[in-house]
Design an enzyme around this catalytic site. Structure first.
Site, PDB file in Angstrom:
ATOM      1  CG  ASP A   1      -2.324   0.576   0.817  1.00 39.86           C
ATOM      2  OD1 ASP A   1      -2.352   1.744   0.372  1.00 39.86           O
ATOM      3  OD2 ASP A   1      -3.340  -0.119   0.936  1.00 39.86           O
TER       4      ASP A   1
ATOM      5  CG  ASP B   1     -11.478  -0.731   9.247  1.00 43.60           C
ATOM      6  OD1 ASP B   1     -12.591  -1.198   8.911  1.00 43.60           O
ATOM      7  OD2 ASP B   1     -10.868   0.108   8.547  1.00 43.60           O
TER       8      ASP B   1
ATOM      9  CE1 TYR C   1     -14.565  -3.440   3.759  1.00 40.79           C
ATOM     10  CE2 TYR C   1     -13.323  -1.447   4.195  1.00 40.79           C
ATOM     11  CZ  TYR C   1     -13.705  -2.462   3.342  1.00 40.79           C
ATOM     12  OH  TYR C   1     -13.211  -2.494   2.066  1.00 40.79           O
TER      13      TYR C   1
ATOM     14  CG  HIS D   1      -4.359   2.058  -2.297  1.00 43.10           C
ATOM     15  ND1 HIS D   1      -4.547   2.370  -0.971  1.00 43.10           N
ATOM     16  CD2 HIS D   1      -5.542   2.302  -2.908  1.00 43.10           C
ATOM     17  CE1 HIS D   1      -5.802   2.768  -0.789  1.00 43.10           C
ATOM     18  NE2 HIS D   1      -6.426   2.737  -1.950  1.00 43.10           N
TER      19      HIS D   1
ATOM     20  CD  GLU E   1      -9.983   3.972  -1.256  1.00 43.28           C
ATOM     21  OE1 GLU E   1     -10.826   4.512  -0.537  1.00 43.28           O
ATOM     22  OE2 GLU E   1      -8.909   3.488  -0.804  1.00 43.28           O
TER      23      GLU E   1
HETATM   24  C1  TNX Z   1     -10.888   1.696   2.157  1.00 41.09           C
HETATM   25  S1  TNX Z   1     -11.450  -1.084   1.104  1.00 41.09           S
HETATM   26  C2  TNX Z   1      -9.774   1.106   1.612  1.00 41.09           C
HETATM   27  C3  TNX Z   1      -8.574   0.877   2.433  1.00 41.09           C
HETATM   28  C4  TNX Z   1      -8.713   1.501   3.798  1.00 41.09           C
HETATM   29  C5  TNX Z   1     -10.094   1.227   4.336  1.00 41.09           C
HETATM   30  C6  TNX Z   1     -10.316   1.726   5.734  1.00 41.09           C
HETATM   31  C7  TNX Z   1     -10.494  -0.550   0.088  1.00 41.09           C
HETATM   32  C8  TNX Z   1     -10.486  -1.300  -1.118  1.00 41.09           C
HETATM   33  N1  TNX Z   1      -9.769   0.548   0.357  1.00 41.09           N
HETATM   34  O1  TNX Z   1      -7.429   1.340   1.777  1.00 41.09           O
HETATM   35  O2  TNX Z   1      -7.742   0.982   4.640  1.00 41.09           O
HETATM   36  O3  TNX Z   1     -11.059   1.824   3.492  1.00 41.09           O
HETATM   37  O4  TNX Z   1     -11.540   1.276   6.250  1.00 41.09           O
END
Ligand code: TNX
Length: 542
Positions: A194, A430, A428, A273, A337
């Site tokens: 990442d 987290d 999720y 990322h 993303e």
């Molecule tokens: C989104 S889920 C992300 C992660 C982050 C997370 C935190 C995803 C494909 N990308 O990079 O860590 O949210 O909840």
């Protein structure tokens, strides 16, 4: 056998759930058929495990009995008259893979017998048997007499762990794999790269471990306010942070997981990322850098350049080593993303779009993923990516991990692509587990309590039965921006992972939240016995 299994399952309404109201067995996930019998079997101080001496499952059980109860078991292919635990493989129906993970466990006063069609089934029977053992290790081993006939609902029963934002040691990763094994999960999605750190040794590119695996410091707290607006006065801890897994470590972990019937799906993020990799190899970005491994949370705008052919050579060389290390069918290529600002301004990216007649940067992202897919398919493997890979057109053979809700998964299934459901709500892990945020350590946000996980159904009702076949299963994700040590990983994962295991294993008609909580209360003693941390809100009610 299949017929017997179906008959057995249909009996469940009649007798399996007599357990719902009386004291249930402390099993998670709940088996699909349980026929309780009268009495207990008491294991003497020495016992025979009837099995081939090379069978891993037999050795695993022997090790467990020795470590936790100081019981000596001998593995021998010959049956004694009594006091045995026998392992047997029964014929499988060729071509039918739906119940390859089936097992039958019979506990009688004479002995315990396990039958399965594959070693995986034997392993799951052992996990069930272990959960039936006493929850104190200094007592006589009494096991309730019972017959259990069981097989899972879904093929992909997964947990993810982000080892980029924070690094967890080889031993910790193995512990995490043990938890998956305990809950009969079979897929470990290992997030290895990442913006904030690259964690896998690639021999051809040594700077990935020398530079990309390190960051000079880490932000303290959050970079944004509760509305997502960037904060001005952020502080950094000033402490270098890093770590990586050598190829030897990875081989060891893959083998460890494999013995436990867990496939590791490694994730190498692209095209976004990717800042940590670009810090070492800036020539594969649009601007040429220089860059540093990200020290804050969020997404970097600097991503791999899609107009530069050498970017693809770089990634293919990396993937060729990844493919060597991970024997599973799927390679996760990220795809989420990816900011497009750099591509918009990059001469090479714009030329690529013109040459390939791509109408926008979304299609350029699809071009990127399809090119990587071709490479991975040429090696006989499949790609899976986050649901953004749907935008601009899905690569022909790609599977989709639906995280921004379930719409991406539904769209992919309708296009006959395989899907793993992992919507932010409730997958999720987290996110917070209770409403009162002051009652928990700081988390990224959100609210995913145990009952929301338990009541999740990965198969959307809006899909036709034929489309529903494309839902492979689901997965819980543990992103670690705010999870700095392994005890905290355990706290965030458990007991939500216990709840998810039942979503994935147990047929909906055999699930019941109240009954789950009763079992979880007993099961928490097993977690205590193994010194595993977990959130106690639903166990200890105030
Ligand atoms: C989104 S889920 C992300 C992660 C982050 C997370 C935190 C995803 C494909 N990308 O990079 O860590 O949210 O909840």
């Amino acid at each position: 056998m299949k017929k017997n299994f179906l008959i057995a399952l249909s009996l469940i309404a009649a007798c399996g759930f007599s357990q719902t109201l009386v004291q249930p067995l402390p099993l998670i996930p709940q088996p699909n058929y349980i026929a309780p019998a009268a009495g207990f079997v008491t294991l003497p101080d020495s016992i025979v495990i009837v099995a081939d001496t090379a069978l891993f499952e037999a050795k695993y059980l022997r090790g467990y009995l020795k470590d936790h109860y100081n019981l000596e078991a001998k593995i021998d292919p010959r049956y004694p008259v009594k006091n045995y635990i026998s392992f047997g493989i029964i014929p499988s129906n060729a071509g039918e893979d739906e119940d390859k993970e089936y097992y039958n466990l019979k506990v009688t006063k004479k002995g315990i017998s396990i039958e399965a069609k594959t070693d995986a089934g034997l392993f799951y029977a052992v996990q069930t048997l272990i959960q039936l053992l006493p929850l104190k290790n200094d007592v006589r081993i009494e096991i309730p007499c019972v017959e259990i006939v069981d097989a899972p609902r879904y093929k992909w029963r997964g947990m993810h762990l982000d080892c980029s934002r924070h690094f967890f040691t080889k031993e910790e990763v193995k512990k995490y794999i043990d938890y998956l094994a305990m809950y009969k999960m079979n897929t470990f999605h290992w997030h290895l790269t990442d913006d904030q750190g690259w964690r896998i040794e690639i021999k051809k590119y040594p700077l990935l471990t020398q530079i990309s695996s390190q960051r000079k410091e880490t932000i303290i707290g959050k970079p944004v306010d509760s509305r997502g607006k960037p904060l001005k006065d952020v502080k950094y801890d000033g402490k270098p942070y890093g770590g990586f897994y050598s190829q030897e470590d990875i081989r060891e972990i893959v083998a460890y997981a494999g013995q436990r019937h867990i496939t590791i799906v490694p994730e190498v993020e692209m095209p976004g990322h990717s800042l940590a990799a670009l810090a070492a190899y800036p020539q594969y970005s649009c601007t040429g850098g220089p860059f540093e491994t990200y020290t804050t949370w969020g997404v970097s705008d600097d991503v791999y350049c899609a107009g530069n052919d050498s970017t693809f050579t770089f990634l293919e060389n990396i993937l060729s080593e990844v493919l060597e290390l991970f024997p599973g069918k799927y390679i996760h290529i990220g795809g989420d993303e990816c900011p497009k600002e750099r591509w918009q301004k990059c001469v090479k990216c714009q030329k690529r779009m013109a040459d390939e007649k791509l109408k926008d940067e979304g299609e350029l992202q699809s071009y990127f993923i399809e090119r990587i897919e071709k490479y991975i398919n040429s090696k006989g493997r499949q790609i899976i990516g986050w649901d953004e890979i749907l935008e601009g057109g899905l690569a022909p053979n790609a599977s989709v991990m639906s995280w921004r809700g379930t719409q991406g998964g539904i769209a992919a299934a309708k296009q006959n692509h395989y899907v793993v459901m992992t919507p932010g709500k409730p997958c999720y892990f987290d996110h917070y587990q209770v409403k009162d945020r002051t009652a928990e350590p700081m988390a990224i946000g959100g609210f995913n309590p145990v009952d929301s996980v338990y009541n999740y159904d990965p198969t959307p009702k809006s899909l036709s039965p034929a489309e529903q076949k494309y839902i492979l299963g689901a997965q819980g994700n543990v992103w670690t921006e705010y999870i700095t040590d392994f005890k905290q990983v355990e706290y965030m994962a458990l007991p939500r992972m216990s709840a998810l295991s039942e979503v994935l294993w147990t047929k909906p008609e055999n699930k019941n939240y109240k009954n789950f909580i009763l079992r979880l209360k007993m099961h928490s003693k097993l977690l205590d016995l193994r010194n595993i941390n977990y959130a106690k809100h639903v166990i200890v009610q105030k």
